[in-house]
Design an enzyme around this catalytic site. Structure first.
Site, PDB file in Angstrom:
ATOM      1  N   MET A 161       0.851  -1.179   0.000  1.00 37.99           N
ATOM      2  CA  MET A 161       0.000   0.000   0.000  1.00 37.99           C
ATOM      3  C   MET A 161       0.889   1.233   0.000  1.00 37.99           C
ATOM      4  SD  MET A 161      -2.323   0.696   3.376  1.00 37.99           S
ATOM      5  CE  MET A 161      -1.672  -0.281   4.691  1.00 37.99           C
ATOM      6  N   ARG A 294      -5.049  -2.179  10.549  1.00 35.50           N
ATOM      7  CA  ARG A 294      -5.024  -1.653  11.914  1.00 35.50           C
ATOM      8  C   ARG A 294      -5.260  -2.748  12.943  1.00 35.50           C
ATOM      9  NH1 ARG A 294      -7.861   4.284  10.670  1.00 35.50           N
ATOM     10  NH2 ARG A 294      -5.873   5.247  10.081  1.00 35.50           N
ATOM     11  N   TYR A 426       2.920   3.330  12.479  1.00 31.17           N
ATOM     12  CA  TYR A 426       2.344   3.136  11.141  1.00 31.17           C
ATOM     13  C   TYR A 426       0.884   2.698  11.188  1.00 31.17           C
ATOM     14  CZ  TYR A 426       4.092  -1.872  11.250  1.00 31.17           C
ATOM     15  OH  TYR A 426       4.373  -3.178  11.536  1.00 31.17           O
ATOM     16  N   GLU A 427       0.240   2.795  10.035  1.00 29.97           N
ATOM     17  CA  GLU A 427      -1.217   2.599   9.880  1.00 29.97           C
ATOM     18  C   GLU A 427      -2.020   3.581  10.740  1.00 29.97           C
ATOM     19  OE1 GLU A 427      -1.938   0.984   7.444  1.00 29.97           O
ATOM     20  OE2 GLU A 427      -0.044  -0.069   7.199  1.00 29.97           O
ATOM     21  N   GLY A 428      -1.504   4.783  10.870  1.00 32.48           N
ATOM     22  CA  GLY A 428      -2.135   5.804  11.707  1.00 32.48           C
ATOM     23  C   GLY A 428      -1.544   5.743  13.096  1.00 32.48           C
TER      24      GLY A 428
END
Length: 567
Positions: A161, A294, A426-428
Site C-alpha cells: 500500500m 489496523r 504506522y497505519e495511523g
C-alpha cells in the site's frame, strides 16, 4: 529461547471469553468446527515454531539490501515466505470464489499473531497482501479481481500500500502523485512514495502496488484522491507477468528495527495503473485495506509482547543473582515477579481485545447487523493502539528483566523493542487512533460505547455472586468510564475531546482488559484467577487517573504556549 505459540491461551479466549461460538453458529462460518479450529491452530504453531522463529534473529543481523536496483532479502526468508504461502495462510479469510478459504477473521487473526511473534519482519508481507485482497474484493472491477486476487491468495504475487509522501504523512490529502488518463482505461502514475513495506523482494513473481494519486480533475484534499493498481510487471490477460512497469525502488530506509523487512522509497515515472473503485473515492477503498491492517498491527504488538514475555521468563528462571528464596533465580525477587506478571497480564488483555474485535468483524460479515458493524468499528482503534502500546511496553520491560544483559544485542531482548516500536506509528499513529475514537466513533451518540459498557456491567453484576470483590471493581470501572463518555459526548469543542483522547482510549482498553480477566477468572482455573486478581487489583485502577485527565478538557493544556515548551 525458542518461541512457543500460545495455542492454549488463544483457544481458551475463543472458548470462554470472546464468544467465538457465536461466529461458528452462523451459516457463513459453520465449517469452522472445534476440530478444524484446533487443527489450524496446531499446524500454524508448528510452522511458526519450527520454520519462522529461527529467521527472526537472521533478519535482524542480515538485513534486506538493495543490489543494483534489486532488493535482496534476508537468508531463509524466501523459504519462510514459501511456507506461509504454500500453507494457504495468506488467503484464510479471503472469499472462496476467489480461491480463499472463507474462514473467520478470528482464526486469521490468531494465526497472524503467531507469525508476527515468530518473525515480525517477514509477517509484514502477508499482512499487507491480506489487506490488499480485502480492498480489491470490496472495490475493484471484476476484471481486476479475477486477474489479481487468485495470485495474491496463492502468494505468487504480493501486495503493498502506497500512501505516504515526503510532504504527506498523516495529512494524506497533501499528496502530489499524479494520475494522467491514457485514453484506454489505464493511467500514467507519476510521483514518489516513502515508507513502503515490502515494496520489492526476490521471491515473488510480481509485486502489486495500490497507489493513491490525484486525477487532473481531482479537487484538493482527500476528496480528490483516487486509488490505482500499479504492478511491478504488467501481467498478460492470463496473469503471466510481462513488461516491466515504469517504477523503481530508489532506496531502502535504514531503520531502528525490522531490518529484515525492506522499507522503500518508490519512484513512479509514468507507470501504468488501473483505477480501483470510483474516481476520487480512493480514500474509501484504501481505508478498507487500512482498517484490516489496523487490527493486524495491534495483533503484531500482541505477538511481539508474547515473544518478549517468553524470552524474559526464560532468562529469569535461569539467572541467579542476589539472595532469592526458592530456586535462587531472579524470578523469585518480588520486583522481577511484578514485571513478569504485568507483562503476562497485559499481553492476555490485549490479545483478548484484538480477538473480541475479530469476532465482531466476523459477526458483522455473517449477519450484516449494524450493531456488530458498529462494535467492530469502535474496537478497531482500541485494538491497534493498545495492542501496539502493549507490544512496546512489554518488550521494554523485558529488557529491564534482563538487567544489563538486556542492553546487549546478543541476548535478543532488545530486538523485540526495536522491531515493535514502529507499530505505534504506522497505519495511523496511536494518537490518531485515539482522535478517531473520540470523534468519529462517538458520532453515534455513544451507542457503540454504551452497548459495550452495558455488557460489561451486566456480566460483572452476575459475577458478584462468585467473585464479589473483582466483579465490583470491574463494574465500578465501567460505570466511571460511562460517566466520562457522557462528558465527552457533551463537548461541542472538539479540542476538549482531543486533549484527553489518548488517556480515554487507554482507559477504555484497561476496562475491557478487566472484563476479559474477570471472564477468565470465572472459569475456575486457579492460575488464571490469580492473574486476573493481579490485573484487576493492580492494573485496572489506572483507569481512574486516566479518566481524570480526560475530564480536564483542553483549556489548561492549550494555555501552555509553544514558547513555554521551547524555553
Amino acid at each position: 529461547m525458542p518461541y512457543r505459540a500460545p495455542v492454549g491461551d488463544i483457544r481458551f479466549l475463543m472458548d470462554h471469553v470472546v464468544g467465538f461460538a457465536q461466529v461458528t453458529q452462523t451459516h457463513r462460518f459453520a465449517d469452522a468446527t472445534p476440530d478444524m479450529t484446533q487443527a489450524i491452530l496446531s499446524e500454524a504453531a508448528r510452522m511458526t515454531e519450527d520454520i519462522l522463529a529461527p529467521l527472526n534473529r537472521i533478519g535482524d543481523t542480515h538485513p534486506a539490501y538493495l543490489d543494483n536496483g534489486v532488493v535482496r532479502t534476508s537468508p531463509g526468508f524466501a523459504d519462510g515466505y514459501a511456507a506461509i504461502a504454500e500453507g494457504g495462510w495468506i488467503g484464510m479469510s479471503a472469499a472462496p470464489e476467489n480461491g480463499g478459504l472463507g474462514l473467520p477473521m478470528t482464526l486469521t487473526n490468531a494465526v497472524n499473531e503467531m507469525i508476527a511473534a515468530a518473525c515480525l519482519s517477514l509477517q509484514l508481507s502477508p499482512l499487507m497482501t491480506q489487506g490488499q485482497i480485502e480492498a480489491l474484493e470490496h472495490h475493484a472491477s471484476d476484471e481486476i479481481k479475477a486477474l489479481y486476487i487468485p495470485k495474491l491468495i496463492s502468494g505468487e504475487w504480493n501486495g503493498t500500500m502506497n500512501l505516504t509522501e515526503p510532504q504527506a504523512g498523516s495529512d494524506v490529502g497533501a499528496l502530489r502523485t499524479k494520475a494522467e488518463p491514457l485514453g484506454n482505461g489505464t493511467y500514467a502514475i507519476t510521483g514518489q512514495k516513502i515508507y513502503i513495506s515490502w515494496a520489492d523482494n526476490d521471491f515473488t513473481q510480481n509485486v502489486c502496488h495500490l497507489v493513491l494519486a490525484r486525477l487532473p480533475d481531482g479537487v484538493k484534499g482527500t476528496k480528490g484522491i483516487s486509488l490505482f493498481m500499479v504492478p511491478k510487471l504488467i501481467p498478460d490477460a492470463d496473469g503471466t507477468p510481462g513488461q516491466k512497469n515504469d517504477l523503481r525502488v530508489v532506496s531502502l530506509e535504514h531503520k531502528m528495527g525490522l531490518h529484515g523487512s525492506p522499507t522503500a522509497v518508490m519512484e513512479y515515472s509514468g507507470a501504468k495503473g488501473w483505477l480501483v473503485g470510483e474516481a476520487h473515492c480512493g480514500m474509501a477503498a484504501m481505508f478498507t485495506m487500512m482498517n484490516n491492517a489496523r487490527l493486524g498491527v495491534g495483533t503484531q504488538g500482541v505477538g511481539v509482547a508474547e515473544a518478549a514475555l517468553q524470552h524474559a521468563v526464560a532468562y529469569a528462571v535461569e539467572r541467579k543473582q542476589g539472595k532469592a528464596s526458592g530456586s535462587g533465580a531472579i524470578i523469585e525477587h518480588a520486583d522481577v515477579r511484578r514485571m513478569l506478571t504485568s507483562m503476562k497480564a497485559d499481553t492476555f488483555a490485549a490479545r483478548g481485545i484484538t480477538m473480541m474485535n475479530a469476532v465482531a468483524i466476523d459477526m458483522a460479515a455473517a449477519t450484516n447487523d449494524p450493531v456488530w458493524q458498529a462494535r467492530a468499528a469502535f474496537l478497531t482503534p482500541i485494538s491497534k493502539a493498545f495492542g501496539s502500546d502493549v507490544g512496546c511496553e512489554v518488550s521494554t520491560t523485558g529488557i529491564q528483566v534482563h538487567g544489563g544483559m538486556g542492553f546487549i544485542e546478543e541476548t535478543g531482548a532488545a530486538q523485540y523493542a526495536r522491531d515493535v516500536r514502529v507499530t505505534a506509528i504506522y497505519e495511523g499513529t496511536n494518537g490518531i487512533q485515539a482522535l478517531d475514537l473520540v470523534a468519529r466513533k462517538l458520532m453515534d451518540g455513544g451507542d457503540a460505547a454504551f452497548n459495550l459498557l452495558e455488557e460489561i456491567e451486566g456480566f460483572a453484576e452476575q459475577a458478584k455472586t462468585t467473585l464479589p470483590v473483582l466483579a465490583e471493581t470491574v463494574w465500578q470501572s465501567a460505570e466511571t468510564l460511562r460517566e466520562t463518555t457522557e462528558w465527552l459526548i457533551a463537548q461541542d469543542d472538539l479540542d476538549h475531546r482531543f486533549a484527553g483522547a489518548v488517556p480515554y482510549l487507554r482507559a477504555f482498553a484497561r476496562v475491557l482488559g478487566g472484563y476479559i480477566h474477570l471472564k477468565s477468572a470465572l472459569t475456575g482455573d486457579a492460575a488464571r484467577q490469580r492473574l486476573a486478581t493481579f490485573y484487576i487489583k493492580r492494573m485496572l485502577p489506572e483507569h481512574a487517573d486516566l479518566l481524570a485527565h480526560v475530564r480536564q478538557g483542553a483549556d489548561d493544556l492549550m494555555a501552555i504556549t509553544a514558547e513555554d515548551l521551547a524555553a
